[in-house]
Design a protein around this motif. Structure first.
Motif, PDB file in Angstrom:
ATOM      1  N   GLN A  68     -27.292  79.507 -22.866  1.00 23.93           N
ATOM      2  CA  GLN A  68     -28.731  79.701 -23.470  1.00 23.93           C
ATOM      3  C   GLN A  68     -28.605  81.133 -23.923  1.00 23.93           C
ATOM      4  OE1 GLN A  68     -30.501  77.177 -24.384  1.00 23.93           O
ATOM      5  NE2 GLN A  68     -32.452  77.983 -25.085  1.00 23.93           N
ATOM      6  N   GLN A  69     -28.364  81.884 -22.789  1.00 16.94           N
ATOM      7  CA  GLN A  69     -28.313  83.631 -23.072  1.00 16.94           C
ATOM      8  C   GLN A  69     -27.126  84.013 -23.555  1.00 16.94           C
ATOM      9  OE1 GLN A  69     -29.927  85.694 -19.889  1.00 16.94           O
ATOM     10  NE2 GLN A  69     -30.385  83.746 -19.002  1.00 16.94           N
ATOM     11  N   GLY A  70     -26.147  83.285 -24.059  1.00 21.53           N
ATOM     12  CA  GLY A  70     -25.005  83.617 -24.825  1.00 21.53           C
ATOM     13  C   GLY A  70     -23.707  84.100 -23.975  1.00 21.53           C
ATOM     14  N   ILE A  71     -24.006  83.781 -22.542  1.00 21.23           N
ATOM     15  CA  ILE A  71     -22.982  84.146 -21.653  1.00 21.23           C
ATOM     16  C   ILE A  71     -22.010  82.913 -21.201  1.00 21.23           C
ATOM     17  CG2 ILE A  71     -22.731  85.076 -19.080  1.00 21.23           C
ATOM     18  CD1 ILE A  71     -25.489  86.327 -19.455  1.00 21.23           C
ATOM     19  N   GLY A  72     -20.634  83.196 -21.347  1.00 24.87           N
ATOM     20  CA  GLY A  72     -19.657  81.947 -21.078  1.00 24.87           C
ATOM     21  C   GLY A  72     -18.842  81.910 -22.185  1.00 24.87           C
ATOM     22  N   ASP A  73     -17.663  81.706 -21.834  1.00 25.44           N
ATOM     23  CA  ASP A  73     -16.481  81.529 -22.984  1.00 25.44           C
ATOM     24  C   ASP A  73     -15.858  80.387 -22.515  1.00 25.44           C
ATOM     25  OD1 ASP A  73     -16.854  84.198 -24.371  1.00 25.44           O
ATOM     26  OD2 ASP A  73     -16.507  85.094 -22.660  1.00 25.44           O
ATOM     27  N   THR A  74     -15.804  80.034 -21.455  1.00 22.19           N
ATOM     28  CA  THR A  74     -15.092  78.719 -20.935  1.00 22.19           C
ATOM     29  C   THR A  74     -15.584  78.171 -19.638  1.00 22.19           C
ATOM     30  OG1 THR A  74     -12.663  78.131 -20.327  1.00 22.19           O
ATOM     31  CG2 THR A  74     -13.274  80.141 -19.791  1.00 22.19           C
ATOM     32  N   ILE A  75     -15.570  76.946 -19.580  1.00 25.16           N
ATOM     33  CA  ILE A  75     -16.191  76.135 -18.497  1.00 25.16           C
ATOM     34  C   ILE A  75     -15.461  75.313 -17.627  1.00 25.16           C
ATOM     35  CG2 ILE A  75     -18.605  76.839 -19.511  1.00 25.16           C
ATOM     36  CD1 ILE A  75     -18.840  73.937 -20.393  1.00 25.16           C
ATOM     37  N   ARG A  76     -15.974  74.761 -16.321  1.00 23.63           N
ATOM     38  CA  ARG A  76     -15.369  73.686 -15.751  1.00 23.63           C
ATOM     39  C   ARG A  76     -16.341  73.300 -14.889  1.00 23.63           C
ATOM     40  NH1 ARG A  76     -12.410  73.061 -10.133  1.00 23.63           N
ATOM     41  NH2 ARG A  76     -12.140  70.660 -10.261  1.00 23.63           N
ATOM     42  N   ALA A  77     -16.441  71.911 -14.683  1.00 22.32           N
ATOM     43  CA  ALA A  77     -17.621  71.424 -13.772  1.00 22.32           C
ATOM     44  C   ALA A  77     -16.903  71.100 -12.712  1.00 22.32           C
ATOM     45  CB  ALA A  77     -18.317  70.174 -14.517  1.00 22.32           C
ATOM     46  N   SER A  78     -17.159  71.593 -11.347  1.00 21.72           N
ATOM     47  CA  SER A  78     -16.481  71.530 -10.262  1.00 21.72           C
ATOM     48  C   SER A  78     -17.038  70.356  -9.460  1.00 21.72           C
ATOM     49  CB  SER A  78     -16.366  72.576  -9.385  1.00 21.72           C
ATOM     50  OG  SER A  78     -15.783  73.867 -10.108  1.00 21.72           O
ATOM     51  N   LEU A  79     -16.891  69.220  -9.830  1.00 21.61           N
ATOM     52  CA  LEU A  79     -17.611  68.101  -9.131  1.00 21.61           C
ATOM     53  C   LEU A  79     -16.802  67.343  -8.204  1.00 21.61           C
ATOM     54  CD1 LEU A  79     -18.867  66.142 -12.563  1.00 21.61           C
ATOM     55  CD2 LEU A  79     -20.329  68.022 -11.187  1.00 21.61           C
ATOM     56  N   THR A  80     -17.225  67.029  -7.077  1.00 21.94           N
ATOM     57  CA  THR A  80     -16.640  66.380  -6.017  1.00 21.94           C
ATOM     58  C   THR A  80     -16.521  64.788  -6.462  1.00 21.94           C
ATOM     59  OG1 THR A  80     -17.547  67.679  -4.595  1.00 21.94           O
ATOM     60  CG2 THR A  80     -16.763  65.532  -3.753  1.00 21.94           C
ATOM     61  N   PRO A  81     -15.294  64.288  -6.890  1.00 26.32           N
ATOM     62  CA  PRO A  81     -15.239  62.867  -7.205  1.00 26.32           C
ATOM     63  C   PRO A  81     -15.393  61.846  -6.176  1.00 26.32           C
ATOM     64  CG  PRO A  81     -13.053  63.703  -6.854  1.00 26.32           C
ATOM     65  CD  PRO A  81     -14.083  64.940  -6.566  1.00 26.32           C
ATOM     66  N   GLU A  82     -16.098  60.785  -6.478  1.00 27.13           N
ATOM     67  CA  GLU A  82     -16.277  59.799  -5.630  1.00 27.13           C
ATOM     68  C   GLU A  82     -14.887  59.059  -5.293  1.00 27.13           C
ATOM     69  OE1 GLU A  82     -18.854  56.922  -7.802  1.00 27.13           O
ATOM     70  OE2 GLU A  82     -20.495  58.221  -7.902  1.00 27.13           O
ATOM     71  N   PRO A  83     -14.786  58.485  -4.030  1.00 29.36           N
ATOM     72  CA  PRO A  83     -13.609  57.916  -3.577  1.00 29.36           C
ATOM     73  C   PRO A  83     -13.065  56.854  -4.842  1.00 29.36           C
ATOM     74  CG  PRO A  83     -15.125  57.959  -1.930  1.00 29.36           C
ATOM     75  CD  PRO A  83     -15.844  58.387  -3.106  1.00 29.36           C
ATOM     76  N   GLY A  84     -11.847  57.325  -5.231  1.00 30.85           N
ATOM     77  CA  GLY A  84     -11.331  56.327  -6.290  1.00 30.85           C
ATOM     78  C   GLY A  84     -11.932  56.717  -7.627  1.00 30.85           C
ATOM     79  N   GLY A  85     -12.784  57.530  -7.635  1.00 32.02           N
ATOM     80  CA  GLY A  85     -13.347  57.920  -8.960  1.00 32.02           C
ATOM     81  C   GLY A  85     -12.380  58.506 -10.203  1.00 32.02           C
ATOM     82  N   ASP A  86     -13.165  58.638 -11.282  1.00 38.47           N
ATOM     83  CA  ASP A  86     -12.420  59.188 -12.314  1.00 38.47           C
ATOM     84  C   ASP A  86     -12.595  60.585 -12.483  1.00 38.47           C
ATOM     85  OD1 ASP A  86     -11.181  59.758 -14.798  1.00 38.47           O
ATOM     86  OD2 ASP A  86     -12.220  58.196 -15.836  1.00 38.47           O
ATOM     87  N   ARG A  87     -11.392  61.137 -12.393  1.00 40.61           N
ATOM     88  CA  ARG A  87     -11.217  62.656 -12.598  1.00 40.61           C
ATOM     89  C   ARG A  87     -11.867  63.220 -13.764  1.00 40.61           C
ATOM     90  NH1 ARG A  87     -11.346  66.651  -8.219  1.00 40.61           N
ATOM     91  NH2 ARG A  87     -10.361  68.342  -9.039  1.00 40.61           N
ATOM     92  N   THR A  88     -11.775  62.404 -14.889  1.00 35.95           N
ATOM     93  CA  THR A  88     -12.112  62.868 -16.297  1.00 35.95           C
ATOM     94  C   THR A  88     -13.678  63.120 -16.403  1.00 35.95           C
ATOM     95  OG1 THR A  88     -12.390  60.620 -17.206  1.00 35.95           O
ATOM     96  CG2 THR A  88     -10.101  61.687 -17.547  1.00 35.95           C
ATOM     97  N   LYS A  89     -14.394  62.525 -15.292  1.00 37.80           N
ATOM     98  CA  LYS A  89     -15.797  62.739 -15.489  1.00 37.80           C
ATOM     99  C   LYS A  89     -16.297  64.338 -15.500  1.00 37.80           C
ATOM    100  CE  LYS A  89     -20.088  61.047 -13.342  1.00 37.80           C
ATOM    101  NZ  LYS A  89     -20.457  60.207 -11.941  1.00 37.80           N
TER     102      LYS A  89
END
Length: 415
Positions: A261-282
Motif C-alpha cells: 500500500q505504501q509502494g514498498i516491495g518488488d517481488t513477494i513470496r508467501a512462506s506458508l507451512t503446507p498441510e501434510p500432503g497439501g498443495d504447494r501451489t497454494k
C-alpha cells in the motif's frame, strides 16, 4: 498489469533499481513478481522438476530450490533440462545457498550456470575471517556467470558477531534502545553492508536484490519501511515462517498489504507451512490474490460471492460460487493464451435480492440467485444490464455457458 487506484489511497512505488532475470524484471516500477519455493529433496530430480513445474504453471514467475549439498548441485542442470522438456521454455530457478554455497558454486559450474539467480544469506556464509572470503567467492562466481543475487538476511540466522557489537554499543548509550530495535538495525546493516561489499567486488546495483525477513508482521513492516528509506535496491518481501493455514495467510496478507500500500516491495513470496500432503501451489495463489485484491496485478477473473446469512437457507449459491471459481482456475491456462485480457473479467454469484442485483450489475457478468422465500428465478446481468433469467436444475451449466460465450465475444477480438 492493471492500473493502480487513481486517488491517493495507494502511494507511488518506492523507486528501486530494476534487476533483469531472464524475461522477468524486478523493481524499477515493473509489475510485482511472484515467487515460490519447492519443498522436495533437490537431489530427487523428477520430484523437484515436477513441483517446480506445478509452481510455474500456477503462476510463479521464479521458483527457488534448495542447493544444500553436492547431490543437489549435481541435480540442478538435469532439473533445468527436465523443466524445458515439460514446457517451461526458460526455467528461472533460484539457488538457495547456506554454509557451503561458495564450495558448491565453484565445484559445480553447470549448476552455477543453469541457475537464474543466487540467494545468499550473509549470516551463514562463514564466520570470522572466512565470512568475507566465502561471500566474495560467491559474488565472483555470480559475476563470472552474469547472475544477479538476492542478499537475504533472516533474523533466525543473523550474524551474531554483528548483533553482539551493536548490543554493546547500544548499552553504552545514555538512552539505550530496546533489543528489538537493535536487532532490526542489525538486519538492515547486514543487508546494506553486504550489498556494498558486493558492489565493491564489481557487482552493479542492477544485479542486487535485498530481503530482510522476520516472522512478526509489525516488525516486518517497520523493517522494510526503514530499508526502503535508506536504499534504492530492489526489495523482496517475505514474512518468514508465516505459519500454517489461515494464520499464515492472514499474517502474510496483513504484512504485504501494509507495505505494498505504501509502494514498498518488488517481488513477494508467501512462506506458508503446507498441510501434510497439501498443495504447494497454494502459496502462489495467496500472492496472486493479495496483488489482485490491491489492484496491483490481475491474474485470473475475480469472483465476488455472497457470504450467506439467514436470508439464504439454500446452499446452492455457495455450490455455484465454488463451481464457478474452480471452472475459472481450471480454464485459465487455456484462457490466458487464447483470450488475452481475460484475467480482468469480474464475476458475481449472489444469494438473494438484497445485494444480489446491485453486485451483479457492478460485475461484467453476475447472477442473483433466489434467497429464502423469493421467486425461484435467477436473473443474470451482463455489463450492468439484465441479460436473461435462469430457472430449473441446469442453472450452473447455463451460467458457465454464458461466461464462456462472453469471453469468446469480448476477448477473442483483442487477440
Amino acid at each position: 498489469m492493471i492500473e493502480r487506484f487513481s486517488g491517493a489511497i495507494l502511494q507511488p512505488r518506492h523507486k528501486t533499481v530494476p534487476v533483469k532475470i531472464g524475461k522477468v524484471t524486478i523493481g524499477g516500477g515493473a509489475p510485482i513478481v511472484v515467487q515460490s519455493m519447492t519443498s522436495t529433496d533437490t537431489a530427487d530430480i523428477e520430484a523437484t522438476a515436477l513441483q517446480s513445474y506445478q509452481l510455474y504453471k500456477a503462476g510463479s514467475e521464479l521458483v527457488r530450490i534448495t542447493v544444500n549439498n553436492k547431490e543437489a548441485a549435481k541435480a540442478v542442470p538435469y532439473i533445468f533440462d527436465r523443466l524445458v522438456q515439460m514446457g517451461w521454455d526458460e526455467p528461472l530457478l533460484i539457488g538457495d545457498f547456506h554454509y557451503i554455497g561458495h564450495q558448491l558454486l565453484t565445484q559445480f559450474p553447470d549448476c552455477a550456470q543453469r541457475l537464474a539467480k543466487y540467494r545468499i544469506n550473509p549470516g551463514n556464509v562463514g564466520f570470522g575471517d572466512k565470512h568475507d572470503v566465502n561471500f566474495s567467492t560467491m559474488i565472483e562466481v555470480a559475476l563470472k556467470h552474469d547472475k544477479p543475487v538476492r542478499i537475504g538476511v533472516n533474523w533466525g540466522s543473523l550474524d551474531q558477531d554483528l548483533v553482539v557489537r551493536l548490543m554493546d554499543e547500544n548499552a553504552k548509550l545514555s538512552e539505550p534502545k530496546n533489543a528489538e530495535d537493535v536487532t532490526r538495525e542489525a538486519l538492515i546493516i547486514s543487508a546494506l553492508a553486504s550489498a556494498k561489499q558486493a558492489q565493491n567486488l564489481g557487482m552493479s546495483k542492477d544485479k542486487i536484490i535485498l530481503a530482510c525477513k522476520v516472522s512478526k508482521v509489525q516488525e516486518l513492516v517497520s523493517l522494510y519501511i526503514e530499508l526502503a528509506r535508506r536504499s534504492d535496491y530492489a526489495l523482496h518481501l517475505g514474512l518468514t515462517e508465516a505459519g500454517m493455514d489461515s494464520k499464515g495467510i492472514v499474517a502474510t496478507a496483513a504484512a504485504f498489504g501494509i507495505l505494498l500500500q505504501q509502494g514498498i516491495g518488488d517481488t513477494i513470496r508467501a512462506s506458508l507451512t503446507p498441510e501434510p500432503g497439501g498443495d504447494r501451489t497454494k502459496e502462489v495463489l495467496v500472492c496472486q490474490e493479495i496483488l489482485q485484491s490491491l489492484e496491483l496485478r490481475a491474474f485470473s477473473p475475480m469472483v465476488t460471492a455472497c457470504p450467506s446469512c439467514g436470508r439464504t437457507s439454500s446452499t446452492f449459491f455457495q455450490e455455484l460460487a465454488q463451481k464457478i471459481q474452480h471452472h475459472v482456475r481450471d480454464s485459465m491456462p487455456v484462457w490466458r493464451v487464447k483470450y488475452p485480457g481475460v484475467e480482468n473479467l469480474k464475476l458475481a454469484v449472489m444469494g438473494c435480492v438484497v445485494n444480489g442485483p446491485g453486485e451483479s450489475k457492478h460485475a461484467d457478468i453476475g447472477i442473483s440467485l433466489p434467497g429464502t422465500g423469493e421467486s425461484p428465478a435467477a436473473p443474470v446481468f451482463v455489463d450492468g444490464k439484465k441479460f436473461k433469467i435462469l430457472r430449473g436444475d441446469n442453472i450452473a451449466n447455463e451460467f458457465i455457458e454464458i461466461i464462456q460465450q462472453y469471453i469468446e465475444n469480448k476477448y477473442s477480438a483483442i487477440a
